[in-house]
Design a protein around this motif. Structure first.
Motif, PDB file in Angstrom:
ATOM      1  N   ALA A 172       0.896  -1.209  -0.023  1.00 36.20           N
ATOM      2  CA  ALA A 172       0.120  -0.089  -0.073  1.00 36.20           C
ATOM      3  C   ALA A 172       0.871   1.310   0.160  1.00 36.20           C
ATOM      4  O   ALA A 172       0.697   2.069  -0.865  1.00 36.20           O
ATOM      5  N   MET A 173       1.906   1.264   0.823  1.00 39.79           N
ATOM      6  CA  MET A 173       2.721   2.415   0.854  1.00 39.79           C
ATOM      7  C   MET A 173       3.649   2.629  -0.350  1.00 39.79           C
ATOM      8  O   MET A 173       3.660   3.879  -0.816  1.00 39.79           O
ATOM      9  N   GLU A 174       4.118   1.619  -1.003  1.00 39.07           N
ATOM     10  CA  GLU A 174       4.622   1.615  -2.306  1.00 39.07           C
ATOM     11  C   GLU A 174       4.041   1.969  -3.367  1.00 39.07           C
ATOM     12  O   GLU A 174       4.517   2.830  -3.975  1.00 39.07           O
ATOM     13  N   GLY A 175       2.554   2.032  -3.319  1.00 37.27           N
ATOM     14  CA  GLY A 175       1.865   2.754  -4.310  1.00 37.27           C
ATOM     15  C   GLY A 175       1.768   4.232  -3.917  1.00 37.27           C
ATOM     16  O   GLY A 175       1.590   5.008  -5.111  1.00 37.27           O
ATOM     17  N   GLY A 176       1.989   4.813  -2.640  1.00 34.62           N
ATOM     18  CA  GLY A 176       1.719   6.063  -2.340  1.00 34.62           C
ATOM     19  C   GLY A 176       2.890   6.786  -2.945  1.00 34.62           C
ATOM     20  O   GLY A 176       3.002   7.976  -3.064  1.00 34.62           O
ATOM     21  N   ILE A 177       4.261   6.118  -2.911  1.00 32.52           N
ATOM     22  CA  ILE A 177       5.516   6.820  -3.343  1.00 32.52           C
ATOM     23  C   ILE A 177       5.789   6.502  -4.875  1.00 32.52           C
ATOM     24  O   ILE A 177       6.646   6.879  -5.455  1.00 32.52           O
ATOM     25  N   TYR A 235      11.224  21.723 -16.713  1.00 29.32           N
ATOM     26  CA  TYR A 235      10.488  20.582 -16.510  1.00 29.32           C
ATOM     27  C   TYR A 235       9.331  20.898 -15.499  1.00 29.32           C
ATOM     28  O   TYR A 235       9.331  21.805 -14.759  1.00 29.32           O
ATOM     29  N   TYR A 236       8.303  20.077 -15.395  1.00 27.72           N
ATOM     30  CA  TYR A 236       7.328  20.172 -14.279  1.00 27.72           C
ATOM     31  C   TYR A 236       7.636  19.170 -13.184  1.00 27.72           C
ATOM     32  O   TYR A 236       7.898  17.878 -13.648  1.00 27.72           O
ATOM     33  N   TRP A 237       7.900  19.296 -12.137  1.00 30.39           N
ATOM     34  CA  TRP A 237       8.388  18.474 -10.919  1.00 30.39           C
ATOM     35  C   TRP A 237       7.403  18.498 -10.124  1.00 30.39           C
ATOM     36  O   TRP A 237       6.850  19.342  -9.448  1.00 30.39           O
ATOM     37  N   ARG A 238       6.779  17.111  -9.572  1.00 36.91           N
ATOM     38  CA  ARG A 238       6.171  16.783  -8.566  1.00 36.91           C
ATOM     39  C   ARG A 238       7.102  15.930  -7.680  1.00 36.91           C
ATOM     40  O   ARG A 238       7.601  15.114  -7.588  1.00 36.91           O
ATOM     41  N   ILE A 239       7.163  16.745  -6.141  1.00 37.63           N
ATOM     42  CA  ILE A 239       8.194  16.313  -5.278  1.00 37.63           C
ATOM     43  C   ILE A 239       7.364  15.945  -4.168  1.00 37.63           C
ATOM     44  O   ILE A 239       6.659  16.638  -3.591  1.00 37.63           O
ATOM     45  N   THR A 240       7.477  14.592  -3.795  1.00 40.69           N
ATOM     46  CA  THR A 240       6.904  13.919  -2.918  1.00 40.69           C
ATOM     47  C   THR A 240       7.764  13.639  -1.574  1.00 40.69           C
ATOM     48  O   THR A 240       9.024  13.356  -1.868  1.00 40.69           O
ATOM     49  N   THR A 248       3.634   9.835   3.853  1.00 40.68           N
ATOM     50  CA  THR A 248       3.729  10.411   2.562  1.00 40.68           C
ATOM     51  C   THR A 248       3.008  11.803   2.511  1.00 40.68           C
ATOM     52  O   THR A 248       2.005  12.072   3.175  1.00 40.68           O
ATOM     53  N   ILE A 249       3.746  12.867   1.981  1.00 42.77           N
ATOM     54  CA  ILE A 249       3.012  14.102   1.539  1.00 42.77           C
ATOM     55  C   ILE A 249       2.857  14.184   0.012  1.00 42.77           C
ATOM     56  O   ILE A 249       3.761  14.145  -0.670  1.00 42.77           O
ATOM     57  N   ILE A 250       1.749  14.156  -0.279  1.00 44.78           N
ATOM     58  CA  ILE A 250       1.523  14.321  -1.875  1.00 44.78           C
ATOM     59  C   ILE A 250       1.733  15.568  -2.512  1.00 44.78           C
ATOM     60  O   ILE A 250       1.180  16.507  -1.860  1.00 44.78           O
ATOM     61  N   PRO A 251       2.513  15.653  -3.587  1.00 46.24           N
ATOM     62  CA  PRO A 251       2.632  17.109  -4.198  1.00 46.24           C
ATOM     63  C   PRO A 251       1.080  17.635  -4.585  1.00 46.24           C
ATOM     64  O   PRO A 251       0.241  16.941  -4.908  1.00 46.24           O
ATOM     65  N   PRO A 252       0.873  19.099  -4.336  1.00 46.28           N
ATOM     66  CA  PRO A 252      -0.162  19.638  -4.422  1.00 46.28           C
ATOM     67  C   PRO A 252      -0.783  19.740  -5.851  1.00 46.28           C
ATOM     68  O   PRO A 252       0.131  19.779  -6.957  1.00 46.28           O
ATOM     69  N   PHE A 253      -1.973  19.905  -6.084  1.00 49.37           N
ATOM     70  CA  PHE A 253      -2.484  20.049  -7.347  1.00 49.37           C
ATOM     71  C   PHE A 253      -3.021  21.590  -7.251  1.00 49.37           C
ATOM     72  O   PHE A 253      -4.219  21.824  -6.838  1.00 49.37           O
ATOM     73  N   GLY A 254      -2.570  22.537  -8.087  1.00 52.24           N
ATOM     74  CA  GLY A 254      -3.320  23.661  -8.016  1.00 52.24           C
ATOM     75  C   GLY A 254      -3.243  24.380  -6.844  1.00 52.24           C
ATOM     76  O   GLY A 254      -2.634  24.340  -5.666  1.00 52.24           O
ATOM     77  N   SER A 255      -4.604  25.079  -6.591  1.00 52.17           N
ATOM     78  CA  SER A 255      -4.976  25.705  -5.343  1.00 52.17           C
ATOM     79  C   SER A 255      -5.475  24.689  -4.208  1.00 52.17           C
ATOM     80  O   SER A 255      -5.907  25.002  -3.116  1.00 52.17           O
ATOM     81  N   HIS A 256      -5.683  23.550  -4.595  1.00 55.58           N
ATOM     82  CA  HIS A 256      -6.361  22.588  -3.602  1.00 55.58           C
ATOM     83  C   HIS A 256      -5.650  22.198  -2.462  1.00 55.58           C
ATOM     84  O   HIS A 256      -4.427  22.485  -2.400  1.00 55.58           O
ATOM     85  N   PRO A 257      -6.262  21.758  -1.372  1.00 56.41           N
ATOM     86  CA  PRO A 257      -5.508  21.422  -0.307  1.00 56.41           C
ATOM     87  C   PRO A 257      -4.325  20.338  -0.564  1.00 56.41           C
ATOM     88  O   PRO A 257      -4.629  19.719  -1.558  1.00 56.41           O
ATOM     89  N   ILE A 258      -3.280  20.200   0.407  1.00 53.31           N
ATOM     90  CA  ILE A 258      -2.514  19.099   0.067  1.00 53.31           C
ATOM     91  C   ILE A 258      -2.959  17.792   0.840  1.00 53.31           C
ATOM     92  O   ILE A 258      -3.887  17.896   1.463  1.00 53.31           O
ATOM     93  N   GLY A 259      -2.851  16.709   0.109  1.00 52.41           N
ATOM     94  CA  GLY A 259      -3.123  15.525   0.436  1.00 52.41           C
ATOM     95  C   GLY A 259      -1.782  14.925   1.362  1.00 52.41           C
ATOM     96  O   GLY A 259      -0.496  14.959   0.860  1.00 52.41           O
TER      97      GLY A 259
END
Length: 428
Positions: A172-177, A235-240, A248-259
Motif C-alpha cells: 500500500a505504501m509503495e503505491g503512495g510513493i 520541467y514540471y516537477w512533482r516532489i513527494t 507521505t505528503i502528496i504534491p499539491p494540485f493547483g490551489s487545492h489542499p495538500i494530500g
C-alpha cells in the motif's frame, strides 16, 4: 526485486520482529479522535502491529490503550463497562485503569493485595491533529510527539479519515510513493474529481506519461522528484516527501489542499490507510469538507458503521466495464482512493516481491525498502536510533513546481519544501 529473506524481514511487524521493533520506536496513529468522543464512551477494539488492544476514555477524559483481554480468564474487555475511571470486565467485575493497573477484584477480600499483582499491558497515548496516537516502544526511549504539518494546523484547516486496506502495509505504501501510475490509473479522473481538477499540473501529467525519477535521501526519509516535460525550456516537477516510517505528503494540485497518507500495519495482512487533506494558509471551505466527507479525492465511502470501504474486494470494487470503455475511469473502478487500493489488494494479501521486475520509475520504491531495511537492522544489531524520531525533521512539505531544465529539483525547490506556519504551498 527483494530476496526472500529481505521480503520476510520488511513485511512482518509483530512484536520481536526487526521491522516490528523499528515501528514501535515511533508514535503510531491508533484512532480517529471521533472514535472516543467523550468520557466513559464505549471502548473500541484496536489492533496494531499484530497486538490486540482496547482503547477507552475514562471519566476524567484520559485515554487508555491496554491489552484487550482480562487477566482473569481472557474475556474481551470490548464488552466491559467504562465507568468511574476504569474499564470493568463484565464477567467477574475485575476493573482496570488507563495504565492497565487492576483496581478491583470483587471476589477477593477487601484487605487482599491480590489486585496489586495484576497489570495488563498498556501504552501511552496523546491526542492531537484529530488523531489519537500511541507509543508502543521502550518507555525510556519515547520521542516527542509527531509534528507533521497536518498535525499542527488548526482543525478548520484539516480533514482526516482512515480506511481498512486488506493487504500488507508495504504494498500500500509503495503505491503512495509511485507517482508514475497517475498518468494512467487516475488519468480520466484528474479533471473530474473536485479535489484535483483545474490544475495546470494535470495537463503536464497527461501530456507526458513517461516521468523521470530522481530520488535523494532526506533527514526524515526521501525526497522523490518526478519530472515531466513542461515548456520547451522547463520541467514540471512533482516532489513527494516520504517520511519514516510510513508517511507521505502528496504534491499539491493547483490551489487545492495538500494530500497526505500514513499506512499503519494492523497485522501482516491488513493495514490502516490514513488519508489527510490540509491547507497551511487557510481554512478548508465547506465545499471541500463536503467533498471529502462524500469520499472524493483520497477519501472513500464506508460500509455503514465501519471504516471498511463500501467498494471492496467482496464486490470487486463495483468495477464498471461500461465506464472503463467510455473512458470515465481507466480501470473501471471509481474514485482515486479505491483505484489505488483495488490494485494494491489485487496482488494478494502479501505481495511476492521475488517475482517482480522493477524499472527506473521504481527507484523511490527501491530506496524506501533499503531505508527501512537498513534502519531495522541498525536498530537490531547496533542499537542505532532510526531516522525521523525528532519532530524537527517533520517540518517539511511537498511541492509541484516548474523549473528551468538545468536546475536540480532539490535546489530549485529548496524553500518550497520547508513547512512554514501560515504560508501557502508552492503549486502548479
Amino acid at each position: 526485486m527483494l530476496r526472500h529473506e529481505q521480503q520476510e524481514l520488511v513485511i512482518h511487524t509483530a512484536p520481536g520482529t526487526p521491522m516490528g521493533e523499528l515501528f514501535r520506536r515511533y508514535w503510531v496513529p491508533a484512532l480517529l479522535s471521533e472514535e472516543l468522543p467523550e468520557p466513559d464512551c464505549p471502548p473500541v477494539r484496536v489492533k496494531l502491529l499484530s497486538e490486540a488492544l482496547i482503547a477507552f476514555k475514562d471519566t476524567q477524559g484520559r485515554i487508555g490503550l491496554i491489552d484487550e483481554f482480562c487477566a482473569h480468564r481472557g474475556v474481551s474487555l470490548y464488552f466491559g463497562r467504562n465507568e468511574e475511571c476504569g474499564l470493568r470486565c463484565p464477567y467477574h467485575g475485575w476493573k482496570y485503569d488507563i495504565n492497565g493497573h487492576c483496581l478491583e477484584v470483587p471476589s477477593e477480600p477487601e484487605d487482599s493485595n491480590f489486585r496489586k499483582k495484576v497489570k495488563l499491558k498498556s501504552y501511552p497515548c496523546v491526542e492531537q491533529g484529530g488523531v489519537i496516537w500511541t507509543y508502543m516502544g521502550p518507555p525510556a526511549l519515547k520521542p516527542d510527539p509527531p509534528a507533521l504539518e497536518w498535525v499542527t494546523v488548526p482543525p478548520s484547516h484539516r480533514f482526516v479519515s482512515k480506511r481498512l486496506q486488506e493487504c500488507n502495509y508495504l504494498q500500500a505504501m509503495e503505491g503512495g510513493i509511485d507517482s508514475s501510475h497517475v498518468s494512467f490509473l487516475h488519468s480520466y479522473n484528474l479533471e473530474t474529481d473536485p479535489l484535483f481538477k483545474n490544475s495546470k499540473g494535470n495537463d503536464y501529467q497527461i501530456a507526458d506519461p513517461h516521468p523521470k525519477f530522481e530520488v535523494v535521501e532526506s533527514p526524515a526519509g526521501l525526497l522523490i522528484g518526478s519530472r515531466r516535460n513542461a515548456e520547451a525550456d522547463s520541467y514540471y516537477w512533482r516532489i513527494t516527501q516520504w517520511i519514516m516510517p510510513w508517511y507521505t505528503i502528496i504534491p499539491p494540485f493547483g490551489s487545492h489542499p495538500i494530500g497526505a497518507h500514513a499506512w499503519v500495519p494492523i497485522d501482516d495482512e491488513n493495514c490502516w490507510t490514513w488519508s489527510i487533506n490540509y491547507h497551511p494558509a487557510r481554512a478548508l471551505t465547506e465545499k471541500e469538507f463536503n467533498a471529502m466527507r462524500a469520499g472524493e479525492g483520497i477519501h472513500v465511502q464506508y460500509v455503514p458503521g465501519t471504516y471498511r470501504p463500501l467498494a471492496n474486494r467482496d464486490n470487486d470494487y463495483f468495477i464498471d466495464r461500461a465506464a472503463q470503455r467510455a473512458k470515465k475511469t481507466f480501470s473501471g473502478v471509481a474514485g482515486i482512493a479505491m483505484q489505488d487500493a483495488s490494485l494494491q489488494e489485487s496482488v494478494g494479501r502479501i505481495q511476492d516481491r521475488t517475482k517482480e521486475r522493477l524499472v527506473s520509475t521504481d527507484n523511490a520504491i527501491i530506496m524506501a525498502r533499503q531505508r527501512l531495511l537498513k534502519a531495522a537492522l541498525n536498530l537490531q544489531k547496533k542499537g542505532i536510533a532510526p531516522p525521523a524520531l525528532d519532530p524537527v525533521t517533520h517540518a517539511v512539505r511537498s511541492a509541484a513546481v516548474v523549473l528551468p531544465k538545468e536546475v536540480a529539483f532539490q535546489e530549485g525547490a529548496r524553500d518550497a519544501l520547508i513547512a512554514r506556519q501560515g504560508t501557502a504551498v508552492t503549486s502548479v
